[in-house]
Design a protein around this motif. Structure first.
Motif, PDB file in Angstrom:
ATOM      1  N   ALA A  40       0.882  -1.268  -0.010  1.00  0.00           N
ATOM      2  CA  ALA A  40      -0.074  -0.042   0.256  1.00  0.00           C
ATOM      3  C   ALA A  40       0.812   1.259  -0.118  1.00  0.00           C
ATOM      4  O   ALA A  40       0.602   2.194  -0.868  1.00  0.00           O
ATOM      5  CB  ALA A  40      -0.851  -0.210   1.144  1.00  0.00           C
ATOM      6  N   ARG A  44       1.115   4.074  -3.092  1.00  0.00           N
ATOM      7  CA  ARG A  44       0.745   5.441  -2.854  1.00  0.00           C
ATOM      8  C   ARG A  44       2.087   6.455  -3.465  1.00  0.00           C
ATOM      9  O   ARG A  44       1.938   7.271  -3.769  1.00  0.00           O
ATOM     10  CB  ARG A  44       0.854   5.611  -1.219  1.00  0.00           C
ATOM     11  CG  ARG A  44      -0.674   5.426  -0.977  1.00  0.00           C
ATOM     12  CD  ARG A  44      -0.947   6.365   0.665  1.00  0.00           C
ATOM     13  NE  ARG A  44      -0.151   5.659   1.483  1.00  0.00           N
ATOM     14  CZ  ARG A  44      -0.302   4.633   2.353  1.00  0.00           C
ATOM     15  NH1 ARG A  44      -1.206   3.705   1.942  1.00  0.00           N
ATOM     16  NH2 ARG A  44       0.503   4.068   3.116  1.00  0.00           N
ATOM     17  N   GLU A  45       3.243   5.671  -3.226  1.00  0.00           N
ATOM     18  CA  GLU A  45       4.548   6.063  -3.544  1.00  0.00           C
ATOM     19  C   GLU A  45       4.598   6.297  -5.076  1.00  0.00           C
ATOM     20  O   GLU A  45       5.144   7.357  -5.728  1.00  0.00           O
ATOM     21  CB  GLU A  45       5.695   5.533  -3.073  1.00  0.00           C
ATOM     22  CG  GLU A  45       6.258   5.781  -1.622  1.00  0.00           C
ATOM     23  CD  GLU A  45       7.400   4.786  -1.265  1.00  0.00           C
ATOM     24  OE1 GLU A  45       7.737   3.876  -2.177  1.00  0.00           O
ATOM     25  OE2 GLU A  45       7.712   5.009  -0.137  1.00  0.00           O
ATOM     26  N   THR A  47       1.902   6.242  -7.140  1.00  0.00           N
ATOM     27  CA  THR A  47       0.771   6.787  -7.743  1.00  0.00           C
ATOM     28  C   THR A  47       0.123   8.209  -7.152  1.00  0.00           C
ATOM     29  O   THR A  47      -0.864   8.740  -7.696  1.00  0.00           O
ATOM     30  CB  THR A  47      -0.464   5.863  -8.216  1.00  0.00           C
ATOM     31  OG1 THR A  47      -0.898   5.440  -6.981  1.00  0.00           O
ATOM     32  CG2 THR A  47       0.016   4.701  -9.070  1.00  0.00           C
ATOM     33  N   GLY A  48       0.286   7.951  -5.734  1.00  0.00           N
ATOM     34  CA  GLY A  48       0.046   9.074  -4.909  1.00  0.00           C
ATOM     35  C   GLY A  48      -1.793   8.584  -4.547  1.00  0.00           C
ATOM     36  O   GLY A  48      -2.335   9.495  -4.315  1.00  0.00           O
ATOM     37  N   LYS A  49      -2.094   7.442  -4.922  1.00  0.00           N
ATOM     38  CA  LYS A  49      -3.593   6.845  -4.669  1.00  0.00           C
ATOM     39  C   LYS A  49      -3.590   5.707  -4.015  1.00  0.00           C
ATOM     40  O   LYS A  49      -2.547   5.078  -4.127  1.00  0.00           O
ATOM     41  CB  LYS A  49      -4.432   7.010  -5.920  1.00  0.00           C
ATOM     42  CG  LYS A  49      -4.177   8.332  -6.539  1.00  0.00           C
ATOM     43  CD  LYS A  49      -5.168   8.283  -7.862  1.00  0.00           C
ATOM     44  CE  LYS A  49      -5.095   9.283  -8.832  1.00  0.00           C
ATOM     45  NZ  LYS A  49      -5.947   9.830  -9.323  1.00  0.00           N
ATOM     46  N   ASN A  50      -4.701   5.325  -3.473  1.00  0.00           N
ATOM     47  CA  ASN A  50      -4.931   3.902  -2.878  1.00  0.00           C
ATOM     48  C   ASN A  50      -5.985   3.248  -3.671  1.00  0.00           C
ATOM     49  O   ASN A  50      -6.860   2.633  -2.913  1.00  0.00           O
ATOM     50  CB  ASN A  50      -5.184   4.156  -1.440  1.00  0.00           C
ATOM     51  CG  ASN A  50      -4.046   4.638  -0.522  1.00  0.00           C
ATOM     52  OD1 ASN A  50      -3.017   4.081  -0.685  1.00  0.00           O
ATOM     53  ND2 ASN A  50      -4.181   5.562   0.504  1.00  0.00           N
TER      54      ASN A  50
END
Length: 78
Positions: A40, A44-45, A47-50
């Protein structure tokens, strides 16, 4: 073709994408964020998303299979 997918076990879209890959005998690397929380952080690293499934094909990122199916099929199946 290098395919990576970030998944969770309860995600139906993730299951559909993996079925698609298996049906077409397309190898892939799966990163389960449920089984490995560090994935996870990696997601995030990158794409900046979850969001799952997050799909990487040859460096291009797709958020979700259903919404991107036509483009993904064209990329993977020609």
């Amino acid at each position: 073709m290098h395919v990576e997918v970030f998944t969770t076990p309860t995600c139906e879209d993730c299951k559909n994408f993996k079925k698609f890959l298996n049906d077409h005998q397309i190898p892939y690397t799966e990163f389960s964020i449920a089984d490995h929380p560090e994935n996870a952080v990696l997601l995030r690293e990158r794409t900046g998303k979850n969001l799952v499934p997050t799909i990487f094909i040859e460096g291009k990122v797709y958020f979700g299979f259903v919404f991107n199916r036509q483009e993904i099929e064209k990329t993977l199946l020609g």
